[in-house]
Design a protein around this motif. Structure first.
Motif, PDB file in Angstrom:
ATOM      1  N   PHE A 617       0.836  -1.199   0.000  1.00  0.00           N
ATOM      2  CA  PHE A 617       0.000   0.000   0.000  1.00  0.00           C
ATOM      3  C   PHE A 617       0.871   1.249   0.000  1.00  0.00           C
ATOM      4  O   PHE A 617       1.803   1.375   0.799  1.00  0.00           O
ATOM      5  CB  PHE A 617      -0.926   0.008   1.223  1.00  0.00           C
ATOM      6  CG  PHE A 617      -1.981  -1.052   1.179  1.00  0.00           C
ATOM      7  CD1 PHE A 617      -3.117  -0.884   0.406  1.00  0.00           C
ATOM      8  CD2 PHE A 617      -1.830  -2.229   1.908  1.00  0.00           C
ATOM      9  CE1 PHE A 617      -4.095  -1.866   0.369  1.00  0.00           C
ATOM     10  CE2 PHE A 617      -2.810  -3.209   1.875  1.00  0.00           C
ATOM     11  CZ  PHE A 617      -3.942  -3.032   1.098  1.00  0.00           C
ATOM     12  N   PHE A 618       0.519   2.211  -0.868  1.00  0.00           N
ATOM     13  CA  PHE A 618       1.294   3.432  -1.060  1.00  0.00           C
ATOM     14  C   PHE A 618       0.443   4.663  -0.750  1.00  0.00           C
ATOM     15  O   PHE A 618      -0.790   4.620  -0.841  1.00  0.00           O
ATOM     16  CB  PHE A 618       1.805   3.506  -2.501  1.00  0.00           C
ATOM     17  CG  PHE A 618       2.829   2.467  -2.846  1.00  0.00           C
ATOM     18  CD1 PHE A 618       4.173   2.771  -2.832  1.00  0.00           C
ATOM     19  CD2 PHE A 618       2.443   1.161  -3.165  1.00  0.00           C
ATOM     20  CE1 PHE A 618       5.129   1.806  -3.137  1.00  0.00           C
ATOM     21  CE2 PHE A 618       3.385   0.196  -3.469  1.00  0.00           C
ATOM     22  CZ  PHE A 618       4.740   0.514  -3.451  1.00  0.00           C
ATOM     23  N   GLY A 671      -1.432  -1.259  -4.241  1.00  0.00           N
ATOM     24  CA  GLY A 671      -2.659  -0.516  -3.982  1.00  0.00           C
ATOM     25  C   GLY A 671      -2.374   0.787  -3.257  1.00  0.00           C
ATOM     26  O   GLY A 671      -1.236   1.087  -2.887  1.00  0.00           O
ATOM     27  N   VAL A 672      -3.428   1.567  -3.056  1.00  0.00           N
ATOM     28  CA  VAL A 672      -3.314   2.881  -2.424  1.00  0.00           C
ATOM     29  C   VAL A 672      -3.936   2.837  -1.037  1.00  0.00           C
ATOM     30  O   VAL A 672      -5.038   2.312  -0.853  1.00  0.00           O
ATOM     31  CB  VAL A 672      -4.007   3.961  -3.281  1.00  0.00           C
ATOM     32  CG1 VAL A 672      -3.958   5.308  -2.583  1.00  0.00           C
ATOM     33  CG2 VAL A 672      -3.340   4.071  -4.636  1.00  0.00           C
ATOM     34  N   MET A 673      -3.211   3.362  -0.056  1.00  0.00           N
ATOM     35  CA  MET A 673      -3.741   3.450   1.304  1.00  0.00           C
ATOM     36  C   MET A 673      -4.996   4.317   1.323  1.00  0.00           C
ATOM     37  O   MET A 673      -5.043   5.374   0.681  1.00  0.00           O
ATOM     38  CB  MET A 673      -2.691   4.072   2.231  1.00  0.00           C
ATOM     39  CG  MET A 673      -1.898   3.084   3.027  1.00  0.00           C
ATOM     40  SD  MET A 673      -0.823   3.897   4.224  1.00  0.00           S
ATOM     41  CE  MET A 673       0.534   4.390   3.173  1.00  0.00           C
ATOM     42  N   GLY A 674      -6.003   3.862   2.066  1.00  0.00           N
ATOM     43  CA  GLY A 674      -7.247   4.609   2.135  1.00  0.00           C
ATOM     44  C   GLY A 674      -8.152   4.377   0.945  1.00  0.00           C
ATOM     45  O   GLY A 674      -9.249   4.928   0.884  1.00  0.00           O
ATOM     46  N   GLY A 675      -7.701   3.571  -0.021  1.00  0.00           N
ATOM     47  CA  GLY A 675      -8.508   3.288  -1.205  1.00  0.00           C
ATOM     48  C   GLY A 675      -9.440   2.110  -0.985  1.00  0.00           C
ATOM     49  O   GLY A 675      -9.608   1.617   0.135  1.00  0.00           O
ATOM     50  N   ILE A 676     -10.010   1.600  -2.064  1.00  0.00           N
ATOM     51  CA  ILE A 676     -11.046   0.568  -1.954  1.00  0.00           C
ATOM     52  C   ILE A 676     -10.494  -0.769  -1.501  1.00  0.00           C
ATOM     53  O   ILE A 676     -11.253  -1.626  -1.041  1.00  0.00           O
ATOM     54  CB  ILE A 676     -11.796   0.393  -3.292  1.00  0.00           C
ATOM     55  CG1 ILE A 676     -10.811   0.097  -4.436  1.00  0.00           C
ATOM     56  CG2 ILE A 676     -12.633   1.619  -3.595  1.00  0.00           C
ATOM     57  CD1 ILE A 676     -11.480  -0.189  -5.753  1.00  0.00           C
ATOM     58  N   PHE A 677      -9.166  -0.980  -1.592  1.00  0.00           N
ATOM     59  CA  PHE A 677      -8.587  -2.241  -1.130  1.00  0.00           C
ATOM     60  C   PHE A 677      -7.882  -2.092   0.213  1.00  0.00           C
ATOM     61  O   PHE A 677      -7.426  -3.077   0.781  1.00  0.00           O
ATOM     62  CB  PHE A 677      -7.601  -2.790  -2.175  1.00  0.00           C
ATOM     63  CG  PHE A 677      -8.220  -2.977  -3.527  1.00  0.00           C
ATOM     64  CD1 PHE A 677      -9.288  -3.847  -3.698  1.00  0.00           C
ATOM     65  CD2 PHE A 677      -7.760  -2.278  -4.630  1.00  0.00           C
ATOM     66  CE1 PHE A 677      -9.878  -4.020  -4.939  1.00  0.00           C
ATOM     67  CE2 PHE A 677      -8.336  -2.435  -5.878  1.00  0.00           C
ATOM     68  CZ  PHE A 677      -9.403  -3.308  -6.036  1.00  0.00           C
ATOM     69  N   GLY A 678      -7.802  -0.868   0.712  1.00  0.00           N
ATOM     70  CA  GLY A 678      -7.121  -0.622   1.975  1.00  0.00           C
ATOM     71  C   GLY A 678      -7.977  -0.835   3.195  1.00  0.00           C
ATOM     72  O   GLY A 678      -7.470  -0.845   4.321  1.00  0.00           O
TER      73      GLY A 678
END
Length: 789
Positions: A617-618, A671-678
């Protein structure tokens, strides 16, 4: 004798309302607009005019006691000495088209108030007056009818006689529900560690109710992912209702996945208790529920267009009876099936059905949003229980609900859509556009962004003036090609003017100039007062999540400074989670380019520990893409998967499907932190055995975040924490929580950033992170992973 509590307006509208749903473009502001006009007319009526008179009465009919209550808009004595009940209504119907009998519900409401008032005051006769206020012309039209007390009482008894079958249905269900809930047992052989403690906290909050806090008891619960929070919250709240401590439960969520979890938990309760008398309905947004959309995909709530809107009120009682006689769980699919069968709107059917249900599942906005909230329940306080799932999302969601924005481009495009020629609407659009053009020039000269503490009156005044001609045009041109575009403009104008009415010291105005456009935003920085007022509508509220750290931050931002906050220990074996940090890497913005090779090496070491599925996660898409390109070039043997921005439901499901159980080769997702997979993603077992958290998740530094930081610096001295550190660490903890979902899961979490070793961040770590190991580099990481696996 059994008693039914019945609001007078609900009685009248349920029995007498007929005809079609016709939303036109009057929007959701009619209730607020009507309330303002009511207050204006009541004030103008003078000293002898008693406004908002609360009336209660009891009546018996066919063995049922009815407890009636409501507010008469006004009661006064006229020049002849006659008592008059005044019922005030706002209308968009032109004055020349008004008729005395155009809405039987209006007369009925006044007549019921009159029956009660006459009986309580020993009156032999009184008058009922309807006062219609035409919102476009400010004209007032009044109709008055004379009644004897006997006529009014006979009318009221006639209504109650019609309602008796529905009341009997309600009482029969209430008895069955009470017996069912008292006999309800926890649907698993045993509680998981922590579940009983969580259930006990929520039960005690529901039981205490208003006795503990004037706005209802508030409870914050931090419970680790996988503890079974949904059942641990639902079960004790339902037991409290079975004991008479609450009459209806609202399970409110931030996303569809948690709504599904609530539905599944209720299904399990039904499976464990055959014949369980417990009705639940899941409310779906109108845009998704609608069965009749226009070419742009918007709901068409016009009787001449939508067969489900036409004659809705003539058929809805039959649809309700059919549902209430059937299965007690009303999902979106069940509502749609019944809606098609009876040709009624599924969205409105769900709302009407909610009055007959014990559990209502829906989005946060049904309680907190000032426009969408369920006015039928929350315009006054009730004995409601609120369960707020994934409550860490509520601060940002609440800020968004009370904020609004408007762009100059929507005015320009509307003028273009109208084409050539003059009209009152075009003139109003030109005046508004001119004001925005002037402000755009000034804002551009100031660097493109400006913040104001006060409302920009020079922009809002022409927007207020735009509403009437815009409404007239929409009324007169329902089939015009530009109708949908101007309808969107109408709602945007309504949204910004409503926000302006809420504007106070908790808000700031942002003006942003981009090219030829100017965006006006009224930003709610602090939603605490609004959230507090919404929660005060109920008996008790439990707000729960896996990440509510620190509790003082959430209590402050959500208007619950005195709420009890509890944090439960993780129920999972500590040795199942390998927790490592490489503090030799800086992911600060200025260091990101230099950090790319080191991050890639760390990810390769993580993925090389064991064959399986991993997620990294980024803090941004740009950083994600840069590391992915480097990683793919240097470690081509490890398959990767990259989250793209703006994924729809299908693309999201396809991404998650790649994380299959029993993988034969390693997969590393970016994936992105705070996104739909986080967060909100449940990859159980070996569908995910490790994740890397790249950075501490701080929101991007921008003028808006800086305004938020300054606001909380002034109010609490914790501006950086409130605007950056706490929201960032929330994303970190949510992302890390994807790995261990059950007691059998085993996996690793890798933290990449030197700030994870600093006390201002370590104090925010959960207690089950006490075994975190700080490592010198990737070689030591490889050794630790080999030992762990």
């Amino acid at each position: 004798m059994p008693t039914i509590h019945l609001p007078i307006r609900q009685l009248v509208e349920f029995l007498l309302r007929t005809g079609s749903i016709d939303s036109r473009f009057t929007g959701f502001d009619r209730a607020n607009e009507g309330a303002r006009i009511h207050r204006r007319l009541q004030k103008a009526a003078g000293e002898g005019y008693a406004a908002e008179v609360f009336l209660t009465a009891k009546r018996e009919m066919d063995g049922i006691a009815f407890a009636l209550e409501g507010r008469a808009d006004g009661i006064f004595t006229d020049e002849a000495g006659t008592i008059v009940i005044d019922e005030i209504k706002t209308t968009a119907i032109p004055t020349e088209e008004m008729q005395e009998d155009m809405n039987p519900c209006h007369w009925a409401q006044g007549m019921v108030y009159g029956a009660i008032y006459a009986q309580q005051n020993g009156l032999e006769q009184l008058d009922v007056r309807l006062t219609y206020y035409q919102i476009d012309t400010d004209e007032i039209t009044r109709y008055t009818r004379h009644f004897t007390a006997g006529e009014l009482e006979e009318f009221l008894c006639g209504l109650l006689r019609q309602y008796v079958p529905w009341a009997q249905r309600q009482l029969t269900w209430a008895d069955a529900r009470s017996a069912s809930l008292q006999a309800l047992r926890f649907p698993f052989p045993a509680y998981r560690p922590g579940q009983r403690a969580l259930a006990g906290e929520i039960y005690r909050a529901c039981a205490a109710g208003k006795t503990e806090h004037k706005g209802g008891t508030r409870l914050f619960c931090q419970a680790p992912t996988g503890i079974g929070k949904t059942m641990s919250a639902l079960f004790p709240a339902l037991k409290a209702i079975g004991e008479g401590k609450g009459v209806k439960l609202f399970y409110l969520t931030a996303r569809n996945t948690t709504q599904a979890a609530a539905e599944d938990a209720l299904q399990r309760l039904h499976a464990g208790v055959p014949g369980l008398a417990l009705r639940s309905v899941t409310l779906t947004a109108k845009e998704k529920a609608c069965l009749c959309k226009d070419a742009d995909g918007h709901p068409s709530c016009l009787p001449e267009v939508c067969p489900y809107a036409k004659g809705y009120f003539d058929r809805v009682k039959d649809a309700l009876a059919s549902l209430l006689d059937g299965t007690p769980q009303f999902s979106r699919a069940a509502l749609e099936e019944t809606a098609r069968q009876f040709t009624v709107c599924p969205f409105e059917l769900g709302l009407d059905l909610s009055a007959w249900c014990d559990v209502v599942i829906g989005d946060y906005n049904y309680l907190f949003d000032p426009v969408v909230r369920l006015h039928r329940f929350f315009d006054s306080a009730g004995d409601w229980l609120f369960l707020i799932d994934e409550a860490h999302n509520l601060p940002d969601r609440a800020r968004a609900m009370y904020s609004a924005q408007f762009s100059k481009s929507s005015l320009t495009e509307a003028k273009r859509a109208l084409g050539k020629g003059k009209s009152p609407l075009k003139a109003a659009l030109t005046r508004a556009d001119k004001g925005f053009l002037e402000t755009r020039k000034q804002t551009a000269e100031q660097g493109g962004t400006a913040f104001l503490q006060e409302l920009p009156a020079e922009l809002l005044k022409p927007l207020h003036a735009l509403q009437a001609p815009l409404q007239d045009w929409l009324e007169q041109n329902p089939d015009a090609e530009a109708h949908a575009q101007l309808l969107d403009l109408y709602f945007a104008v309504q949204d910004i003017t409503r926000a302006a009415e809420r504007y106070d010291e908790h808000f700031v105005t942002q003006l942003s100039a981009y090219g030829s456009d100017l965006t006006l935003q009224l930003l709610c920085l602090d939603p605490s007062a609004f959230v507090d007022a919404s929660l005060a509508c109920g008996r008790a509220a439990a707000l729960f999540s896996a990440t509510l750290t620190p509790p003082g931050y959430y209590r402050s931002v959500l208007g619950c400074p005195d709420a009890r906050a509890v944090a439960l220990e993780s129920p999972f074996p500590q040795e199942h989670l390998g927790l490592y940090c490489l503090p030799g890497i800086s992911t600060r913005y200025k260091d990101r380019e230099a950090s790319i090779p080191a991050v890639s090496d760390a990810l390769a070491a993580l993925a090389g520990g064991k064959v399986g599925n991993y997620l990294a996660f980024f803090p941004s898409y740009a950083y994600l893409r840069a590391v992915w390109e480097d990683f793919s070039a240097r470690y081509p043997a490890i398959p990767t998967l990259v989250q793209e921005s703006g994924l729809d439901d299908g693309a999201r499901a396809a991404f998650l499907a790649r994380f299959a159980p029993d993988p034969e080769q390693t997969l590393l997702g970016f994936g992105v932190m705070g996104g739909i997979f986080g967060e909100g993603v449940d990859l159980v077992g070996d569908r995910l055995i490790g994740c890397a958290i790249v950075g501490v998740g701080l929101p991007q530094v921008n003028p808006r975040q800086e305004i938020l930081r300054r606001y909380y610096d002034e109010h609490s001295g914790s501006g950086f924490d409130y605007a950056y550190r706490y929201p960032g660490m929330n994303k970190v903890l949510q992302a890390a929580g994807r790995v261990i979902r059950t007691a059998e899961d085993k996996g690793v979490v890798l933290l990449l950033d030197d700030r994870f070793a600093r006390s201002e961040y370590t104090r925010l770590f959960p207690r089950h992170w006490r075994h975190l190991k700080y490592l010198k580099g990737t070689e030591q990481l490889k050794e630790e992973l080999a030992t762990f696996w």
